[in-house]
Design a protein around this motif. Structure first.
Motif, short mmCIF file in Angstrom:
data_model
loop_
_atom_site.label_atom_id
_atom_site.label_comp_id
_atom_site.label_asym_id
_atom_site.label_seq_id
_atom_site.Cartn_x
_atom_site.Cartn_y
_atom_site.Cartn_z
N VAL A 100 14.62 -63.81 -2.80
CA VAL A 100 14.51 -64.48 -1.51
C VAL A 100 13.81 -65.82 -1.73
CG1 VAL A 100 13.52 -64.38 0.81
CG2 VAL A 100 14.41 -62.29 -0.26
N PRO A 101 14.42 -66.95 -1.32
CA PRO A 101 13.81 -68.25 -1.55
C PRO A 101 12.48 -68.40 -0.82
CG PRO A 101 16.13 -68.49 -0.99
CD PRO A 101 15.77 -67.06 -0.71
N THR A 226 23.37 -64.86 9.19
CA THR A 226 23.63 -63.65 8.41
C THR A 226 22.71 -63.58 7.21
OG1 THR A 226 25.95 -63.58 9.10
CG2 THR A 226 25.37 -62.39 7.08
N GLN A 227 22.52 -64.73 6.54
CA GLN A 227 21.65 -64.75 5.37
C GLN A 227 20.20 -64.48 5.76
OE1 GLN A 227 21.71 -68.47 3.08
NE2 GLN A 227 21.92 -67.22 1.23
N VAL A 228 19.75 -65.07 6.87
CA VAL A 228 18.41 -64.82 7.36
C VAL A 228 18.21 -63.34 7.64
CG1 VAL A 228 16.88 -65.15 9.35
CG2 VAL A 228 17.95 -67.13 8.27
N LYS A 229 19.15 -62.72 8.33
CA LYS A 229 19.04 -61.29 8.64
C LYS A 229 18.97 -60.46 7.36
CE LYS A 229 21.25 -57.49 11.14
NZ LYS A 229 22.37 -57.09 12.03
N ASP A 230 19.81 -60.77 6.40
CA ASP A 230 19.81 -60.03 5.13
C ASP A 230 18.46 -60.15 4.42
OD1 ASP A 230 22.41 -59.27 5.60
OD2 ASP A 230 23.30 -60.74 4.22
N PHE A 248 11.33 -68.26 8.80
CA PHE A 248 12.18 -68.97 7.86
C PHE A 248 12.30 -70.43 8.27
CE2 PHE A 248 13.69 -64.70 6.96
CZ PHE A 248 13.90 -64.75 5.59
N ALA A 249 12.12 -71.31 7.29
CA ALA A 249 12.41 -72.73 7.46
C ALA A 249 13.73 -73.02 6.75
CB ALA A 249 11.29 -73.57 6.87
N ILE A 250 14.65 -73.68 7.44
CA ILE A 250 15.97 -73.96 6.87
C ILE A 250 15.97 -75.39 6.33
CG2 ILE A 250 18.45 -73.89 7.24
CD1 ILE A 250 16.93 -71.23 7.82
N PRO A 255 17.63 -70.85 3.66
CA PRO A 255 16.49 -70.28 4.38
C PRO A 255 15.34 -69.98 3.41
CG PRO A 255 18.52 -68.98 4.71
CD PRO A 255 18.74 -69.88 3.54
N TYR A 256 14.18 -70.59 3.66
CA TYR A 256 12.97 -70.33 2.86
C TYR A 256 12.03 -69.45 3.69
CZ TYR A 256 14.35 -73.98 -0.45
OH TYR A 256 15.02 -74.72 -1.40
N ALA A 257 11.65 -68.32 3.14
CA ALA A 257 10.70 -67.44 3.81
C ALA A 257 9.32 -68.08 3.73
CB ALA A 257 10.69 -66.06 3.16
#
Length: 337
Positions: A100-101, A226-230, A248-250, A255-257
């Motif tokens: 996860v980034p 979708t990526q954020v949810k995953d 998350f910051a995009i 998306p960066y946690a």
């Protein structure tokens, strides 16, 4: 009769709504109430099958009480043993291991020595640190924040090394992290319940607290959502949190946690808004009821994350995990959001 209790502090809207929602459902042999404590005796049961914890992060007495309750079979939401061990720097390291980034982040020793220590306590620490290497890795602008803090306390935005040392000298005995700034085009705060149920909320952390949850903004692309949810599900299943928020910051579509250690997240009607409030009340009430239904007296009824079960270093588990590897979850069917 199985009892669900909620332990809370200064908040008003969520605890009452949570209790009322459970009791309104009138599930046979299940009721909810505010937790009441008149004594805590070692090894004795709390009288609750499920306790939702909203305050022990600020009250050590409650944390010890919840561990005692959990040892006697109470399903505590969230696991008080794991939360006691958790902190933000570990979370970032875990995110790196599971793909996860996250922003580039380093851990810093406290500026002042902790009480009851001397210089001899730090003979394994090379000083000065490799400041040049640290600054080259993180870059500027950057943020400095406590490695286990919350609520935006003691958070500094830094522009250059001189600014860093000026602020670092003010941090006393706090253990801090230095973290890359993510210049974002979009930002989300996401509820996660039961390690699988996610609500993505548009969020603007630069606004005053009561104006951070944005409404009416054009939605992000389906791919990003979708990526954020995953990522939300992956982080929470590895951490083992029953209730959490992930921010998350995009940046450039990635998306960066930013912050995902919020096991007692904001659930106040006046800040999150009616739709988000309805979702978290309904979803948490349904989840707590299901935890009460499967509760087994005098057994471990806590949620333990995949990191505890398997370890983050075994990265092959990420793509090859089976149902047996996944954290234990109860079936939950909340209302559609």
């Amino acid at each position: 009769m199985k009892k669900i209790g909620i332990l809370f502090g200064q908040e008003n809207t969520f605890p009452q709504a949570f209790v009322d929602r459970i009791n309104k459902k009138a599930v046979k042999n299940i009721s909810a109430e505010f937790v009441l404590i008149d004594k805590v005796i070692q090894g004795e049961a709390s009288g609750y099958d499920v306790i939702v914890d909203r305050i022990s992060q600020d009250v050590p007495f409650y944390r010890a009480m919840l561990k005692n309750a959990a040892m006697s079979g109470t399903a505590v939401i969230n696991n008080p043993f794991w939360w006691s061990a958790d902190e933000k720097f570990f979370n970032n390291a875990l995110a790196v291991k599971i793909g996860v980034p996250v922003p580039k982040t380093v851990l810093l020793p406290s500026r002042d020595m902790p009480d009851s220590t001397t210089g001899n306590s730090f003979r394994n620490l090379e000083y000065p640190l490799d400041w040049e290497g640290i600054f080259n890795y993180v870059g500027f602008p950057a943020y400095m924040k406590p490695f286990d803090g919350g609520g935006w306390r003691d958070v500094y935005k830094l522009h250059d090394p001189e600014d860093f040392f000026d602020k670092f000298n003010q941090t006393r005995q706090l253990v801090m992290m230095l973290q890359e700034e993510i210049i974002f085009e979009d930002y989300f705060r996401c509820y996660c319940v039961g390690g699988q149920h996610v609500r993505i909320m548009q969020y603007e952390p630069r606004n005053p607290h009561h104006l951070r949850y944005e409404h009416g903004k054009a939605p992000a692309s389906k791919k990003i959502l979708t990526q954020v949810k995953d990522y939300v599900i992956k982080l929470n299943q590895y951490l083992g949190y029953d209730m959490n928020t992930v921010e998350f910051a995009i940046r450039e579509g990635v998306p960066y946690a930013i912050d995902f250690c919020n096991p007692a997240p904001d659930a106040d009607l006046n800040s999150v808004g009616e739709e988000n409030f309805e979702w978290i009340v309904e979803t948490m009430a349904t989840y707590a009821i299901n935890r009460a239904k499967v509760h087994q007296p005098n057994r471990d009824n806590l949620t333990w994350g995949q990191f505890v079960k398997s370890g983050a270093a075994k990265t092959d588990l990420i793509s090859n995990s089976t149902a047996a590897d996944a954290p234990t979850k109860t079936t939950l069917k909340p209302k559609a959001s």
